[in-house]
Design a protein around this motif. Structure first.
Motif, PDB file in Angstrom:
ATOM      1  N   LEU A 274      16.008  65.004  57.666  1.00  0.00           N
ATOM      2  CA  LEU A 274      14.933  65.746  56.841  1.00  0.00           C
ATOM      3  C   LEU A 274      13.798  64.776  56.732  1.00  0.00           C
ATOM      4  O   LEU A 274      12.590  65.146  57.229  1.00  0.00           O
ATOM      5  N   ALA A 275      14.062  63.662  56.192  1.00  0.00           N
ATOM      6  CA  ALA A 275      13.075  62.674  55.801  1.00  0.00           C
ATOM      7  C   ALA A 275      12.319  62.008  57.198  1.00  0.00           C
ATOM      8  O   ALA A 275      11.050  62.028  57.276  1.00  0.00           O
ATOM      9  N   ARG A 276      13.094  61.763  57.921  1.00  0.00           N
ATOM     10  CA  ARG A 276      12.825  61.232  59.371  1.00  0.00           C
ATOM     11  C   ARG A 276      11.997  62.054  60.170  1.00  0.00           C
ATOM     12  O   ARG A 276      10.882  61.755  60.828  1.00  0.00           O
ATOM     13  N   ARG A 277      12.320  63.724  60.024  1.00  0.00           N
ATOM     14  CA  ARG A 277      11.554  64.682  60.944  1.00  0.00           C
ATOM     15  C   ARG A 277      10.161  64.663  60.329  1.00  0.00           C
ATOM     16  O   ARG A 277       9.296  64.750  60.914  1.00  0.00           O
ATOM     17  N   ALA A 278      10.202  64.884  58.993  1.00  0.00           N
ATOM     18  CA  ALA A 278       8.804  65.103  58.412  1.00  0.00           C
ATOM     19  C   ALA A 278       8.154  63.626  58.010  1.00  0.00           C
ATOM     20  O   ALA A 278       7.169  63.743  57.616  1.00  0.00           O
ATOM     21  N   ASN A 279       8.574  62.495  58.665  1.00  0.00           N
ATOM     22  CA  ASN A 279       7.761  61.250  58.755  1.00  0.00           C
ATOM     23  C   ASN A 279       7.563  60.999  57.311  1.00  0.00           C
ATOM     24  O   ASN A 279       6.266  60.373  57.055  1.00  0.00           O
ATOM     25  N   MET A 280       8.600  60.723  56.320  1.00  0.00           N
ATOM     26  CA  MET A 280       8.223  60.425  55.030  1.00  0.00           C
ATOM     27  C   MET A 280       9.659  59.943  54.554  1.00  0.00           C
ATOM     28  O   MET A 280      10.733  60.004  55.150  1.00  0.00           O
ATOM     29  N   SER A 281       9.454  59.152  53.465  1.00  0.00           N
ATOM     30  CA  SER A 281      10.709  58.582  52.643  1.00  0.00           C
ATOM     31  C   SER A 281      11.420  59.608  52.037  1.00  0.00           C
ATOM     32  O   SER A 281      11.075  60.735  52.065  1.00  0.00           O
ATOM     33  N   THR A 282      12.772  59.274  51.920  1.00  0.00           N
ATOM     34  CA  THR A 282      13.509  60.420  51.091  1.00  0.00           C
ATOM     35  C   THR A 282      13.050  60.704  49.644  1.00  0.00           C
ATOM     36  O   THR A 282      13.055  61.807  49.200  1.00  0.00           O
ATOM     37  N   ARG A 283      12.290  59.985  48.924  1.00  0.00           N
ATOM     38  CA  ARG A 283      11.867  59.887  47.674  1.00  0.00           C
ATOM     39  C   ARG A 283      10.408  60.819  47.936  1.00  0.00           C
ATOM     40  O   ARG A 283      10.391  61.881  46.991  1.00  0.00           O
ATOM     41  N   GLN A 284       9.768  60.475  48.996  1.00  0.00           N
ATOM     42  CA  GLN A 284       8.738  61.469  49.126  1.00  0.00           C
ATOM     43  C   GLN A 284       9.191  62.917  49.564  1.00  0.00           C
ATOM     44  O   GLN A 284       8.425  64.123  48.888  1.00  0.00           O
ATOM     45  N   LEU A 285       9.987  63.142  50.205  1.00  0.00           N
ATOM     46  CA  LEU A 285      10.740  64.404  50.770  1.00  0.00           C
ATOM     47  C   LEU A 285      11.074  65.065  49.478  1.00  0.00           C
ATOM     48  O   LEU A 285      10.876  66.226  49.139  1.00  0.00           O
ATOM     49  N   SER A 286      11.922  64.451  48.488  1.00  0.00           N
ATOM     50  CA  SER A 286      12.389  65.120  47.246  1.00  0.00           C
ATOM     51  C   SER A 286      11.305  65.438  46.267  1.00  0.00           C
ATOM     52  O   SER A 286      11.429  66.719  45.784  1.00  0.00           O
TER      53      SER A 286
ATOM     54  N   PRO B  96      16.170  68.844  48.266  1.00  0.00           N
ATOM     55  CA  PRO B  96      16.147  69.258  49.866  1.00  0.00           C
ATOM     56  C   PRO B  96      17.968  69.903  50.010  1.00  0.00           C
ATOM     57  O   PRO B  96      18.013  70.511  50.922  1.00  0.00           O
ATOM     58  N   LEU B  97      18.922  69.049  49.542  1.00  0.00           N
ATOM     59  CA  LEU B  97      20.253  69.640  49.979  1.00  0.00           C
ATOM     60  C   LEU B  97      20.650  70.715  49.459  1.00  0.00           C
ATOM     61  O   LEU B  97      21.271  71.843  49.829  1.00  0.00           O
ATOM     62  N   GLN B  98      19.969  71.132  48.056  1.00  0.00           N
ATOM     63  CA  GLN B  98      20.232  72.531  47.385  1.00  0.00           C
ATOM     64  C   GLN B  98      19.439  73.676  48.349  1.00  0.00           C
ATOM     65  O   GLN B  98      20.115  74.819  48.557  1.00  0.00           O
TER      66      GLN B  98
END
Length: 337
Positions: free
Chosen positions: A249-261, A272-274
């Motif tokens: 998901l983070a790769r698709r959104a072009n952001m880090s996992t921290r930014q995504l969360s 994201p997982l929930q």
């Protein structure tokens, strides 16, 4: 789309047929909040052709002509007939600094004792609490009044951080928009996800926000074309059959996992997982209601992998196994069409 993880809301003792939940009564009196009253009337009082004649029969119960928010309303029936209803809805109570009318409180208590499912919208929780229906139970109301509810009724476990709470025969919601969430939740319990989504589309509202979602979300419905997740979430929903990870998901959104969360927490009030698990369970509900696919096939279509995994997550989220859920909604006529 922008919902958090589904909390346990469907239990074995709550799986009723639509004939059991066919009549809905709005319990009104002077000083009710007109928004919550209108929400309930719009959801349960407007005929839905897709329900094939099995929709709710709504009536308004009051002590006589009532006034609220500059309006005057003539109830259909008296409060003494409230126990005849299958479901009783208590809209918001305007003046929480005074006790609600005794005749309303007594009628709501009598309806519950007669077997009715009772739900409050916003500050209608003060009526249920006065009737003793919330003693020893978890409940919520509008965030601005949760402290007052807890102080006045110390036997109630007040949760200020959720949209609604489902205790089976007694349900409470937070304020305003959360009243719509609870009403759609009741439709989903009685008629299944497909018809609840039909109602949501007619009302132009999100089809599902889980009860456990926080009342305060900075941007509960982000602008589709400007929010960082606007392109990601539809992309995910089209690929629920795949073993997606947070990194995907983070790769698709072009952001880090921290930014995504961080963006997920801001937009949905959850992780994201929930959120992903909620979408998988929702898709499983729809397939169970509308298809004859096997549990194994549904597990594959929703990215759960195996029937065992699907059963575990489904039972944890909804309180019943997929097979029971399917039989229930097919028996109500709201399954495959």
């Amino acid at each position: 789309m922008w919902s958090g993880v589904t909390e346990v809301s469907v239990r074995n003792d709550m799986l009723r047929t639509i004939s059991d939940m066919g009549t809905v009564a709005l319990a009104v009196t002077d000083g009710m909040l007109h928004f919550e009253l209108s929400v309930a009337y719009e959801v349960f009082g407007t005929d839905l052709p897709a329900a094939a004649g099995s929709w709710y029969r709504l009536s308004v119960h009051g002590p006589g002509p009532v006034r609220f928010g500059g309006f005057r309303l003539e109830p259909d029936r008296g409060l003494d007939r409230l126990p005849e209803a299958d479901t009783v809805i208590v809209p918001g109570w305007a003046d929480v600094d005074v006790d609600p009318p005794a005749d309303l409180v007594d009628a709501v208590r009598a309806a519950h004792e007669a077997g009715a499912r009772v739900a409050s919208l916003c500050t209608g929780a003060f009526v249920l609490a006065a009737a003793g229906l919330l003693d020893g139970r978890r409940a919520t109301t509008h965030w601005a009044h949760t402290e007052a509810l807890a102080a006045r009724h110390p036997r109630v476990e007040v949760d200020p951080d959720v949209l609604y709470v489902d205790n089976g025969s007694v349900l409470t919601s937070a304020g305003k928009a959360a009243a719509m969430d609870l009403c759609l939740h009741l439709v989903r319990l009685d008629h299944g996800s497909a018809l609840a989504n039909t109602v949501a589309r007619r009302l132009v509202v999100p089809p599902h926000r889980a009860g456990g979602q926080a009342q305060f979300v900075t941007a509960p419905v982000p602008e589709r074309d400007t929010h960082p997740l606007s392109g990601l979430l539809p992309w995910v929903n089209e690929r629920l059959d795949r073993p997606l990870t947070v990194e995907d998901l983070a790769r698709r959104a072009n952001m880090s996992t921290r930014q995504l969360s961080r963006h997920f927490r801001t937009a949905t009030g959850t992780t994201p997982l929930q959120w992903l698990l909620t979408q998988r369970i929702r898709r499983a509900q729809e397939l169970l209601e509308t298809s004859a696919d096997s549990i194994d096939a549904i597990a594959a279509a929703t990215g759960m992998g195996t029937a065992t995994t699907l059963r575990r997550h489904f039972n944890r989220a909804l309180g019943v196994p997929p097979d029971t859920y399917r039989r229930t909604f097919r028996s109500t006529g709201s399954g495959a069409r």
